[in-house]
Design an enzyme around this catalytic site. Sequence first.
Site, PDB file in Angstrom:
ATOM      1  N   HIS A   1      79.222  -6.920  -3.817  1.00  0.00           N
ATOM      2  CA  HIS A   1      78.512  -7.209  -5.059  1.00  0.00           C
ATOM      3  C   HIS A   1      79.363  -6.655  -6.206  1.00  0.00           C
ATOM      4  O   HIS A   1      80.102  -5.677  -6.016  1.00  0.00           O
ATOM      5  CB  HIS A   1      77.162  -6.486  -4.995  1.00  0.00           C
ATOM      6  CG  HIS A   1      76.201  -6.787  -6.109  1.00  0.00           C
ATOM      7  ND1 HIS A   1      76.320  -6.242  -7.361  1.00  0.00           N
ATOM      8  CD2 HIS A   1      75.088  -7.563  -6.133  1.00  0.00           C
ATOM      9  CE1 HIS A   1      75.324  -6.679  -8.123  1.00  0.00           C
ATOM     10  NE2 HIS A   1      74.564  -7.482  -7.405  1.00  0.00           N
TER      11      HIS A   1
ATOM     12  N   ASP B 162      77.286   0.651   0.480  1.00  0.00           N
ATOM     13  CA  ASP B 162      76.314   0.036  -0.417  1.00  0.00           C
ATOM     14  C   ASP B 162      75.158  -0.450   0.459  1.00  0.00           C
ATOM     15  O   ASP B 162      75.277  -1.445   1.176  1.00  0.00           O
ATOM     16  CB  ASP B 162      76.983  -1.129  -1.160  1.00  0.00           C
ATOM     17  CG  ASP B 162      75.990  -1.967  -1.974  1.00  0.00           C
ATOM     18  OD1 ASP B 162      74.768  -1.731  -1.862  1.00  0.00           O
ATOM     19  OD2 ASP B 162      76.450  -2.857  -2.705  1.00  0.00           O
TER      20      ASP B 162
ATOM     21  N   GLN C 107      71.212  -3.921   0.525  1.00  0.00           N
ATOM     22  CA  GLN C 107      70.625  -4.988   1.341  1.00  0.00           C
ATOM     23  C   GLN C 107      70.340  -4.534   2.773  1.00  0.00           C
ATOM     24  O   GLN C 107      69.880  -5.329   3.579  1.00  0.00           O
ATOM     25  CB  GLN C 107      71.562  -6.212   1.367  1.00  0.00           C
ATOM     26  CG  GLN C 107      71.865  -6.811   0.017  1.00  0.00           C
ATOM     27  CD  GLN C 107      70.659  -7.503  -0.624  1.00  0.00           C
ATOM     28  OE1 GLN C 107      69.662  -7.801   0.031  1.00  0.00           O
ATOM     29  NE2 GLN C 107      70.746  -7.757  -1.920  1.00  0.00           N
TER      30      GLN C 107
ATOM     31  N   LYS D  80      64.195  -3.413  -4.203  1.00  0.00           N
ATOM     32  CA  LYS D  80      64.385  -4.390  -3.127  1.00  0.00           C
ATOM     33  C   LYS D  80      63.602  -3.982  -1.878  1.00  0.00           C
ATOM     34  O   LYS D  80      63.661  -4.655  -0.852  1.00  0.00           O
ATOM     35  CB  LYS D  80      65.867  -4.516  -2.784  1.00  0.00           C
ATOM     36  CG  LYS D  80      66.713  -5.110  -3.913  1.00  0.00           C
ATOM     37  CD  LYS D  80      68.127  -5.370  -3.428  1.00  0.00           C
ATOM     38  CE  LYS D  80      69.157  -5.476  -4.537  1.00  0.00           C
ATOM     39  NZ  LYS D  80      69.026  -6.654  -5.382  1.00  0.00           N
TER      40      LYS D  80
ATOM     41  N   CYS E 293      76.170 -12.436  -8.300  1.00  0.00           N
ATOM     42  CA  CYS E 293      76.975 -11.250  -8.645  1.00  0.00           C
ATOM     43  C   CYS E 293      78.044 -10.999  -7.596  1.00  0.00           C
ATOM     44  O   CYS E 293      78.355  -9.849  -7.263  1.00  0.00           O
ATOM     45  CB  CYS E 293      76.102 -10.008  -8.833  1.00  0.00           C
ATOM     46  SG  CYS E 293      75.105 -10.068 -10.305  1.00  0.00           S
TER      47      CYS E 293
END
Lengths: 423, 159
Positions: free
Chosen positions: A135, A212, A215, A238, A378
């Site tokens: 991202h 990261d 997700q 999220k 993104c």
Amino acid sequence: MTQTDMDVQQRLPFDLDRIRRDFPILKREIHPGKTLVYLDNAATSQRPVQMIAEMTRFYRDHNANIHRGVHTLSIEATDLYEQARQRIARFINAPRAEEVIFTRNTTEGINLVAHSWGRKFLQEGDEVVITEVEHHSNIVPWQMLRDERGVVLKYIPMLPDGTLDLDYARQVIGPRTKLLAVTAVSNALGTITRLDELIPMARAQGALVLVDGAQSVPHMPVDVQALGCDFMAFTGHKMLGPTGIGGLWARMELLEAMDPFLGGGDMILTVTMAQSTWADVPAKFEAGTPNVAGAVALGAAVDYLEALGMDAVRAHEVEITDYALRRLGDVPGVSIFGPPQAQDRGGVISFELEGVHPHDVGQVLDTHAVAIRTGHHCAQPVMAALSVPATARASFYIYNTTEEVDRLAVALEEVSRFFGVRA
Amino acid sequence: MTNEPSLLDDLYREIILDHYRTPRNHQEMEAPTCSAEGANPLCGDTVTVSILLADGRVQDIAFGGQGCSISQASASMMTEYVKGRTVQEAGDGARAFQQMMTTGEPQDLEGFDDIDALRGVAKFAARVKCASLAWKTLEQALDGRAEPVTTDERTESND
């Protein structure tokens, strides 16, 4: 409902009707007679009434500024805030609650590492390795650091199937590598990164690893100790939580060695007009009044997910994604990007519809009350690697059903008809 | 199959879909007098506009790029409108188009009848940028003309 559909429904690990009752927005008629089908969960999830109630309760019954207060409300607010930190730490199996820093979102967590660790410990010529599927939030902070400090930025390319080129990774991660910053799951394609391969490669070279988790933390069991990473950034919105609250986990010795991020109140030990000394971790990284209500509500969101069980959350997403891969694969003109097996993906499917621009796909789906995301997500380098300007992306969460996947598929057939691509 | 909601028909008028499927003046130009590239970073739409000027008129115009139906149809319709008109008229058209996107009102401009089909886009805030892209790029191309206007022999190197 087809037989397969019923089979899938029976395999789902929890009671979807009960879960859906916790999300009133899912009953909303977006257009007359058309109830929302929300398939934009990789952008942000919906919120259960339990989380919303917790936030309301905080403002209604416990609201005060935290830390250093002697009055009852301030002590309650501080306790609730710190309890939320403990719940979140347990959720990702952090060894110590103080290792979880509250941030606004994943982006802020990564920027914190680039600023507070990168600017202090990286020298000209040191190498940071990222990947082509990141991202923008895990690309741009490192480009800024490169431009400021002369750090060398390298990346692991994506293969045509959306996975990373691990052979290339073995060459690019070397003795000069000081940090590998990599996503656990591609937000654009859903590909699950082989952290089990990449993290040992980095560690063997003495490099630190930032994951990261934007997700992954909301969608599957995440154990920072088992992963063997050094930093993990994630966000609340999220994973059923409010916007404006997220977390960064890092090993205590790193946090202690790092410089503060922002300067101001709450992050100091002493201040004179000549100089200041820093508070202990985590306060050192939480300057100013934080998002107290957001943190407390995120704690409630974590409770909700833990009650379902993250193994069950993941199992449900694999089932839905597997069903959607087959169902969308049968729609004429649909091409799906990324790995063909649901097990290799998060609950994300990026696709294109022959002859119709993704933007138009999304627009027409909206008239069917089907909410997906269209654009570059993104992740412009991913779009460039696929040689497409944009994709359409459907992404799933705990409340999505096979019927909703069917509504997406039927609506896509109508999109093709509408644009006259197929008779 | 049920009819599409009328809101959608407002956005995707038949003439728009026609221009999307069969874009006019969608080609490359060998030696334009002026040109510009426009991009809409939010959705990845791109439009290039190339113009051949002679005697203060748009002798020829071509567009390229890729994007959604609204951005590409708008570009196609823009080229049809602009071709053969004076630079002044082309600029007036660009301003009228942006006025139409802001207000949703019809524009009283000769030759603007087809373009009025794009007026429905004004109701879709997220798509106004798509429709406006070609017209803004047209303005940019014509503005670029102002710089080398005295040095016509150098125009090719200004691409």
